[in-house]
Design an enzyme around this catalytic site. Structure first.
Site, PDB file in Angstrom:
ATOM      1  N   SER A   1       0.766  -1.257   0.118  1.00 26.91           N
ATOM      2  CA  SER A   1       0.148   0.002  -0.087  1.00 26.91           C
ATOM      3  C   SER A   1       1.057   1.313  -0.072  1.00 26.91           C
ATOM      4  CB  SER A   1      -1.013  -0.158   1.205  1.00 26.91           C
ATOM      5  OG  SER A   1      -0.144  -0.208   2.412  1.00 26.91           O
TER       6      SER A   1
ATOM      7  N   HIS B   1      -2.312  -2.805  -6.342  1.00 29.35           N
ATOM      8  CA  HIS B   1      -2.929  -2.451  -4.976  1.00 29.35           C
ATOM      9  C   HIS B   1      -4.413  -2.635  -4.929  1.00 29.35           C
ATOM     10  CE1 HIS B   1      -3.396   0.697  -1.551  1.00 29.35           C
ATOM     11  NE2 HIS B   1      -3.587  -0.539  -0.880  1.00 29.35           N
TER      12      HIS B   1
ATOM     13  N   GLU C   1      -5.241  -0.237  -7.633  1.00 26.96           N
ATOM     14  CA  GLU C   1      -4.199   0.688  -8.002  1.00 26.96           C
ATOM     15  C   GLU C   1      -2.992  -0.011  -8.992  1.00 26.96           C
ATOM     16  OE1 GLU C   1      -3.175   4.856  -5.523  1.00 26.96           O
ATOM     17  OE2 GLU C   1      -3.297   2.868  -4.325  1.00 26.96           O
TER      18      GLU C   1
ATOM     19  N   ASN D   1      -3.463   6.111  -0.648  1.00 29.54           N
ATOM     20  CA  ASN D   1      -3.244   6.357   0.779  1.00 29.54           C
ATOM     21  C   ASN D   1      -2.233   7.686   1.118  1.00 29.54           C
ATOM     22  OD1 ASN D   1      -4.079   4.090   2.036  1.00 29.54           O
ATOM     23  ND2 ASN D   1      -2.566   2.807   0.947  1.00 29.54           N
TER      24      ASN D   1
END
Ligand code: CAA
Length: 291
Positions: free
Chosen positions: A119, A140, A152, A190
């Site tokens: 992440s 991800h 992602e 994130n």
């Protein structure tokens, strides 16, 4: 490249969700973990989550049975060697991931695409620990994997176009949508989400609001499905702290400093839902705020 057989490393909440969606999309899945108990627990969770989809009429009972039939498990990492695509979803610690790549690389077929569900950790740096940086990518998934639409896709500096196009096609076959991110700390989701969660913890730390008022303010005031503290517990406070540290170290900006209260919860072992205690105490139903 045609992907048929997929190896998943790690049977935790991300690994079992990834195995679930690949099996449902018709891929053969081989799931690996160092613990037999973890593999057995993952199969039970996948069964329960598939059953939830059957009972909500999202999938048929036959589709569930076929998906379960496509998942096998192994304690031996080398067994993943002949797969077409490997997805590493182990603990979010760079030393653990690097050790896994070192172990698996000698067993991989030359064509195998190697990916990490990290992440936040640098894809270019992880790729450099392997024999195939051009066939290495960040892949991800979001939690809960069977529900969340986004994946992602992160290219390392050396990732080739064929690898990117193959994974783009895989995401489409899963019925999900990809967002492409450059390889900078914590990528897109994130980079934005964790500072918000960290700010929610600062808001609590400074006494601006209680756990309940912070979560209800963000749920009802901004239509988020979960409040930021509830979401932090859901993700795992150790993971949140690890990602804040990646942002802080990687971007060298004090705006990413982890809140001392987040560190304190992690040091206490109050990691959120998985340890039954975090910003809420889950040993009671409904969960009770711990501050
Ligand atoms: N597997 C399969 N289906 C599941 C599921 C699972 N694990 N969990 C929930 N569902 C399904 C339910 O069956 C339900 O389906 P229907 O819409 O058909 O009824 C639907 O999801 C909603 O579930 P619930 O009604 O049980 O609960 P809810 O409405 O409270 O939703 C939630 C739960 C989907 C988790 C929702 O609260 C939510 O979207 N929360 C935010 C999640 C989020 O932000 N995730 C990203 C975290 S960040 C991340 O993952 C990146 C990282 O690197 C840290």
């Amino acid at each position: 490249m045609d992907i048929k057989k997929v190896g998943v490393i790690g049977a935790g909440q991300m690994g079992n969700g990834i195995a679930h969606v690949f099996a449902l999309a018709g891929y053969d899945v081989l799931m690996n973990d160092i613990s037999r108990e973890a593999l057995d627990a993952a199969l039970t969770v996948i069964d329960t989550n598939l059953e939830r989809q059957v009972s909500r009429e999202k999938i048929s009972a036959d589709a569930k049975a076929e998906a379960l039939g496509r998942i096998s498990t192994t304690l031996t990492l080398a067994d993943l060697g002949p797969t077409d695509l490997v997805i590493e979803a182990a603990t979010e610690r760079e030393t653990v991931k690097a050790a896994i790549f070192e172990d698996i690389v000698p067993h991989l077929a030359p064509h195998t695409i190697l990916t990490s569900n990290t992440s936040s950790i640098s894809i270019t740096r992880l790729a450099s620990r392997t024999d195939r940086p051009e066939k290495f990518m960040g892949f991800h998934f979001m939690n809960p994997v069977p529900v969340m639409q986004l994946v992602e896709l992160i290219r390392g500096i050396a990732t080739d176009e064929a690898t990117y196009k193959t994974l783009h096609g895989v995401v489409e076959r899963l019925g999900k949508t990809s967002a492409t991110a450059e390889d900078f700390p914590a990528f897109i989701v994130n980079r934005i989400l964790m500072p918000m969660i960290n700010e929610a913890v600062y808001t609590l730390y400074e006494g601006v609001g209680s756990v309940a008022s912070i979560d209800s303010a963000m749920k009802l005031g901004t239509n988020h499905p979960m409040g930021p503290l509830e979401l932090a517990d859901f993700i795992g406070l150790d993971t949140c702290l690890a990602i804040m540290n990646v942002l802080h170290d990687g971007l060298a900006d004090t705006k990413y400093r982890p809140c001392p209260l987040l560190t304190k919860y992690v040091e206490a072992g109050w990691l959120g839902r998985k340890t039954e205690r975090g910003f809420y105490d889950y040993r009671q139903d409904p969960p009770v705020p711990t501050r």
